[in-house]
Every structure is written in C-alpha cells, then in structure tokens.
Design a protein around this motif. Structure first.
Motif, mmCIF file in Angstrom:
data_model
loop_
_atom_site.group_PDB
_atom_site.id
_atom_site.type_symbol
_atom_site.label_atom_id
_atom_site.label_comp_id
_atom_site.label_asym_id
_atom_site.label_seq_id
_atom_site.Cartn_x
_atom_site.Cartn_y
_atom_site.Cartn_z
ATOM 1 N N UNK A 1 0.790 -1.116 0.084
ATOM 2 C CA UNK A 1 0.018 0.034 -0.056
ATOM 3 C C UNK A 1 0.853 1.243 -0.025
ATOM 4 N N UNK A 2 1.921 1.336 0.887
ATOM 5 C CA UNK A 2 2.921 2.420 0.880
ATOM 6 C C UNK A 2 3.637 2.724 -0.349
ATOM 7 N N UNK A 3 3.808 1.580 -1.205
ATOM 8 C CA UNK A 3 4.372 1.721 -2.694
ATOM 9 C C UNK A 3 3.238 2.518 -3.465
ATOM 10 N N UNK A 4 2.074 2.035 -3.149
ATOM 11 C CA UNK A 4 0.949 2.724 -4.107
ATOM 12 C C UNK A 4 0.458 4.081 -3.408
ATOM 13 N N UNK A 5 1.128 4.671 -2.641
ATOM 14 C CA UNK A 5 1.010 6.031 -2.153
ATOM 15 C C UNK A 5 -0.300 6.075 -1.261
ATOM 16 N N UNK A 6 -0.528 5.061 -0.449
ATOM 17 C CA UNK A 6 -1.674 4.718 0.669
ATOM 18 C C UNK A 6 -0.993 4.397 1.856
ATOM 19 N N UNK A 7 -1.068 5.253 2.834
ATOM 20 C CA UNK A 7 -0.448 4.843 4.166
ATOM 21 C C UNK A 7 -1.161 4.183 4.954
ATOM 22 N N UNK A 8 -2.671 3.862 4.883
ATOM 23 C CA UNK A 8 -3.335 3.186 5.458
ATOM 24 C C UNK A 8 -3.625 2.124 4.737
ATOM 25 N N UNK A 9 -3.932 0.799 5.609
ATOM 26 C CA UNK A 9 -4.220 -0.235 4.765
ATOM 27 C C UNK A 9 -4.889 -1.333 5.719
#
Length: 238
Positions: free
Chosen positions: A202-210
């Motif tokens: 998710x962080x690699x996809x610009x999402x800090x929350x998952x």
C-alpha cells in the motif's frame, strides 16, 4: 503509477491499520479482545452493528466500543450511502445514531459513488457529519474516484477487493497531489503469509493506511489478519 510489486512478506505492520471488523461481540468476543490487545497497531476500527447502527442500541456493541475507546482506538460508525441513492436525511440519521449510541469518533461512509456529479451530495454528507461532532470522515468508493473526493474526506478508501485484484492495481497520477495518509486499501482473500506484506504494498501505491485479511465469502471482514492474533491464537479465525 504502475506498481505491482508484492513487497516484503516480513514488512512492518503497525500504526496504520484500519480494521473493518464486521463480527458480533456477543458471539465472537475473542476477536474483539485481540483487537484491544493490539490497539497500538490501529489507526481506526469500523463499528458495524447492522450494516449501519441498526434500529436500537446494541449493549454488546456499546460495551465493545467502550473497551476500544479506553484502549485508544479511533472508532468509525459504518453508514451505507447506497452509491448516492440513499436520501441525505436517512444517511445523516444513521450518523447521529452512531454518535448517540456508540460515541464514535468518526464516520465510515460505505458504498460511496465515485462520479464527479455526486461530489455535491457527498460534500453535504461530510459537512453534516462534522456538524454532528465527527472528527474524521472516511469515504469508501473502493476504487479511485474523481480527485475531488480526496479534497473532502479525511480518509479515502481507493481499493477494496481481493488479493488477486490488488496485485494488479494501477494508481492514477493525481493521487501524488495528496498526502499518502489520505488514502487506504482494504484487501480480502489474502494468503496468510502475505497479509503483513500488504502494508508495504500500500505504501508503494501511495496509501499509508491499509488492512488485509485472509477472509473470503460474503463477509471477509469477520476474520482478523494473523498479525492481530499474535497474543493468543484463535482457532478457525486467524
């Protein structure tokens, strides 16, 4: 952005997990106990008694909400918007019930429409929720919607789906114009050994929350990810 890397299976999990726990505290108390025991890993939990607050307060949900609040977990009340088809007053009534019955911190608007013409409707819902003391507003279209939705919500769930779908996710360039903490990904049907890796993906996809769960079927969110079961194994659930 074309990112399909699987990430590191040993990737760190903690602090940014957003858990939709759709399970009844009275029949599955150990699931809720595990969440409380691992409260420090969570940035939020979605409280969903009856696909919304239901018609009356549920004492067991109220007790579970109190334990989670005491543990420091931010609570979001689940509210179905019917992809923009539910009337504004009906949606706001659910927001108010969550506040009065479960003292939630924020609102999780589910089945959110993603088209630009629906933005005024959802902007009004966000304003109404905040006027009812919601400190956090989350939208869940489950896909990347019109960029305007990211300007309205505190948290925008831009993916909800299976592990196989998630591995192929393409992230639009416009997301780079917003902080990663504004985006979240929810993944079900994840292989047990890969749940922890979703956080890094998710962080690699610009999402800090998952959040990732091995759960599947009609209610995959009734199964906790294994990393939230580390204090005590729960047979059949983790």
């Amino acid at each position: 952005m074309e990112l399909t890397e699987d990430g590191d299976a040993a990737g760190a999990v903690g602090g940014r997990l957003f858990v939709p726990l759709y399970a009844y505290p009275g029949t599955e108390p150990e699931l809720w106990a595990q969440v409380v025991a691992n409260a420090g890993a969570l940035c939020g939990l979605v409280l969903n008694p009856h696909s919304g607050p239901g018609g009356a307060v549920e004492p067991e949900f109220a007790a579970a909400a109190e334990r989670l609040r005491t543990a420091g977990v931010p609570l979001y009340g689940y509210v179905d918007t019917g992809y923009g088809r539910r009337q504004h007053r009906e949606v706001v009534a659910d927001v108010e019930r969550h506040r009065d019955w479960y003292d939630v911190d924020g609102v999780f608007f589910d089945q959110v429409g993603s088209a630009p013409e629906l933005l005024p409707h959802y902007r009004r819902l966000a304003v109404a929720a905040r006027s009812l003391d919601a400190s956090r507003v989350a939208f869940n279209p489950g896909v990347h919607p019109h960029p305007g939705f990211a300007e309205v919500a505190d948290l925008l769930i831009t993916f909800e789906g299976s592990w196989e779908q998630y591995r192929e996710l393409r992230v639009p360039e416009w997301t780079a114009g917003f902080p990663a903490r504004r985006f979240g990904h929810l993944v079900h049907g994840t292989p047990v050994g890969r749940c922890a890796a979703v956080s890094d993906m998710a962080r690699r996809r610009h999402a800090a929350v998952s959040y990732a769960t091995p759960g599947s079927g009609p209610n995959p969110w009734g199964v906790l990810m294994p990393e939230l079961c580390r204090t005590r194994q729960i047979s059949g659930q983790c």
